[in-house]
Scaffold this motif. Sequence first.
Motif, short mmCIF file in Angstrom:
data_model
loop_
_atom_site.label_atom_id
_atom_site.label_comp_id
_atom_site.label_asym_id
_atom_site.label_seq_id
_atom_site.Cartn_x
_atom_site.Cartn_y
_atom_site.Cartn_z
N SER A 52 0.84 -1.19 0.00
CA SER A 52 0.00 0.00 0.00
C SER A 52 0.88 1.24 0.00
O SER A 52 2.02 1.21 0.46
CB SER A 52 -0.93 0.02 1.22
OG SER A 52 -0.20 0.28 2.40
N VAL A 53 0.33 2.31 -0.51
CA VAL A 53 1.05 3.58 -0.59
C VAL A 53 1.40 4.08 0.81
O VAL A 53 2.45 4.70 1.03
CB VAL A 53 0.21 4.63 -1.35
CG1 VAL A 53 0.90 6.00 -1.33
CG2 VAL A 53 -0.04 4.18 -2.78
N GLU A 54 0.54 3.77 1.77
CA GLU A 54 0.75 4.27 3.13
C GLU A 54 1.92 3.58 3.83
O GLU A 54 2.67 4.23 4.57
CB GLU A 54 -0.53 4.07 3.97
CG GLU A 54 -1.71 4.92 3.53
CD GLU A 54 -2.39 4.39 2.26
OE1 GLU A 54 -3.08 5.18 1.59
OE2 GLU A 54 -2.19 3.18 1.95
N THR A 55 2.07 2.29 3.62
CA THR A 55 3.09 1.54 4.36
C THR A 55 4.40 1.34 3.60
O THR A 55 5.42 1.01 4.20
CB THR A 55 2.55 0.15 4.75
OG1 THR A 55 2.16 -0.56 3.56
CG2 THR A 55 1.34 0.30 5.66
N LEU A 56 4.39 1.55 2.29
CA LEU A 56 5.61 1.32 1.50
C LEU A 56 6.78 2.19 1.93
O LEU A 56 7.91 1.67 2.05
CB LEU A 56 5.32 1.50 0.01
CG LEU A 56 6.52 1.30 -0.94
CD1 LEU A 56 7.10 -0.10 -0.79
CD2 LEU A 56 6.11 1.56 -2.39
N PRO A 57 6.60 3.50 2.16
CA PRO A 57 7.76 4.31 2.56
C PRO A 57 8.45 3.78 3.83
O PRO A 57 9.67 3.80 3.92
CB PRO A 57 7.14 5.70 2.81
CG PRO A 57 5.93 5.72 1.93
CD PRO A 57 5.39 4.33 1.97
N GLU A 58 7.67 3.30 4.78
CA GLU A 58 8.27 2.75 6.01
C GLU A 58 8.98 1.44 5.71
O GLU A 58 10.05 1.16 6.25
CB GLU A 58 7.18 2.53 7.06
CG GLU A 58 7.70 2.01 8.38
CD GLU A 58 6.61 1.80 9.41
OE1 GLU A 58 6.89 1.23 10.48
OE2 GLU A 58 5.46 2.22 9.14
N ALA A 59 8.39 0.61 4.82
CA ALA A 59 8.98 -0.69 4.49
C ALA A 59 10.35 -0.54 3.84
O ALA A 59 11.22 -1.40 3.98
CB ALA A 59 8.04 -1.47 3.57
N ILE A 60 10.54 0.55 3.12
CA ILE A 60 11.81 0.77 2.43
C ILE A 60 12.96 0.87 3.43
O ILE A 60 14.10 0.50 3.11
CB ILE A 60 11.72 2.03 1.55
CG1 ILE A 60 10.82 1.74 0.33
CG2 ILE A 60 13.10 2.50 1.09
CD1 ILE A 60 10.54 2.96 -0.51
N PHE A 61 12.67 1.34 4.62
CA PHE A 61 13.72 1.50 5.64
C PHE A 61 13.69 0.37 6.66
O PHE A 61 14.12 0.55 7.81
CB PHE A 61 13.56 2.86 6.31
CG PHE A 61 13.80 4.01 5.37
CD1 PHE A 61 15.10 4.40 5.07
CD2 PHE A 61 12.74 4.66 4.76
CE1 PHE A 61 15.32 5.44 4.18
CE2 PHE A 61 12.96 5.70 3.87
CZ PHE A 61 14.25 6.09 3.58
N GLU A 62 13.21 -0.79 6.24
CA GLU A 62 13.21 -1.98 7.07
C GLU A 62 13.97 -3.09 6.35
O GLU A 62 14.23 -2.99 5.14
CB GLU A 62 11.77 -2.42 7.37
CG GLU A 62 11.00 -1.42 8.23
CD GLU A 62 9.57 -1.84 8.44
OE1 GLU A 62 9.15 -2.88 7.88
OE2 GLU A 62 8.84 -1.14 9.16
#
Length: 622
Positions: A52-62
Amino acid sequence: MSGGVWRSPVKSVRSAAVLSAVVALLISANSIWNDFAYDDRGIIVDNVRIQSVETLPEAIFEPYWPNEYGKDLGLWRPVTTGVFGIQWILFGDNAVPFHVLQLLLHAGVAALVVLLAAELAPLSLALIAGLLFAVHPVHTEAVANVVGTAEVLSSVMYLLACLLILRRGLAMGVAGHIAVWALYLGAFLTKESAVTLLGVVVLLDSARTDISVRKVGTYLRRRGALYVGMILIAGLVLWARVQVLGSVSSPFGPIGTGPLEGDVPRIWTVASTWPHYFRLLFFPYDLSSDYSPGVIPIAYSWTAPGVLGVVFVFSALGAAWVTWRRAPLSHAAVSSRAVGFGIVWFAITISPVSNVLFLSGVLLAERTLYLPSVGFVIAAAWILTAFHRERPRLAHALLALSLVLMGARTVTRNLTWKDNLTVFDTLLNEHPESGRGQWLQGDVRYVVGDRAGAFRSYSAALSLLNGDYPLLIEIGRHALGDGRDELARVLLERAWGDRPERGIAPQLLAVIYQRREEWEKAVEAASAAEAFYDGADATTSHMLAQSLAQLGRWEEAVAARQRTIEAGEGDRWQQWFWLAEAQAHTGDTVAAHTSLVNARARTEEVGDLRQIDSLGAILDLR
């Protein structure tokens, strides 16, 4: 194409690049219809954080792997994660667009191989190298399986940087430097092996520039800015990896190689993998999705494969040294220095996963040969062109036969990556000695309800994989879920003993010890698990609080229950109720009443409220 010089059937480098790209597209086209398979499932399909657009930015830094071993596996690939996330958001669980992009990128790499080789050698050699790359079966895993996008996309940026360096020479200018730095950063954040571009720059320059000892000062003055920028980028990425993963490299070695982390010299096993490199490059018929023990057994002394591997490697390095001392590469004639160039390219680019300097995440994987094989095809193209000068017709026949056989093998091999069932069936049929294969078979049997068959497969996997930690954890979980507490205890205590710094085994053991009412052991296990999770895992803190309460260690139980609430259980009335009980036992009735107020605010059930009020009444009597 006859006579002493092998003439290219196309007249321009651009045409040769296009031809190689088209051949790559045709040979791998049937992979487009493959579904998500193998690692695709965990990294893409089951990875809700990228969807999802909402969670992807956070996933990139995991971590790249979204499971509990994410940090331990030592992978952080933010660009790859971002590409997968964007594709999923656009196309959902339709695997075709993922494979189309991968195929187009692979065609681009084949074209770049031609363009790169053409900067160093005649067009005929560059075309042969590109065609060999386009059809080579060892690339199947990287191209036909979606997670191979990391290999292919990183290689695109890596080769573009190499091409720019060759075309600009030592006078790159500001724009050239920025472009190379950007490509290096992108490649590195796509796949870790791109760190080797620093070494390849030296190789590229030495292929066309005299950087001998007496001229190294001049060379460094002219190339220094590029190196400084690349070193700073590498340092920044490695620093970021530490922030995300907690370390630069993987805490876990290749699956099933636990003995190599102890007193067993790893060179014995590592050397035995080297003959597989030569076999996969020169005779890529027998392919496998897994090379863990026992496909490649752990060696406890020097073995015939290990000795053969040492002979192969030193022979290759010797050939590189001899050929490198000859005339430099040029367009005027086909130089034998191409062999040295190809061997050194392979040695540099394979180094991060070679397990020589440190244990990487794999003992051997075909996908990791994708970029290193660029060196192989350049060296192989020189061998064919050199042979052509003596036996032109035989050289033509040999090239044609190689392209046809390798192309046919690639076409058939693409289909083995169709889906999970096909991958697993192929692996077990071709390599029943594979520890990972037995593990996967156990998983399949467990899912379909064949518990006895599952545990037989798991037993075989345990033997082959030397009691690998994740395997011990998985079997222990299944045994715990099936009520086989004693089996689970034995497996999990072994895992905890092997990896005392990890928290998963003691967390599960705490459950077993609580069932047995072994409260001291439960406290010890839960405390170890809580320390690993740094108090951020509510389940672990909850078990610790329960066990401490059973021992009457109320002050500690209060602290553990408060950590449980802080870790995310604050919306459950039961946690506040239990906290009030523990506080009451310490004599702090004021705090206990406050906790009961919080408990009442979190439930409207009549039975729950009566229980809360009962404890409140007892507190009032005190």
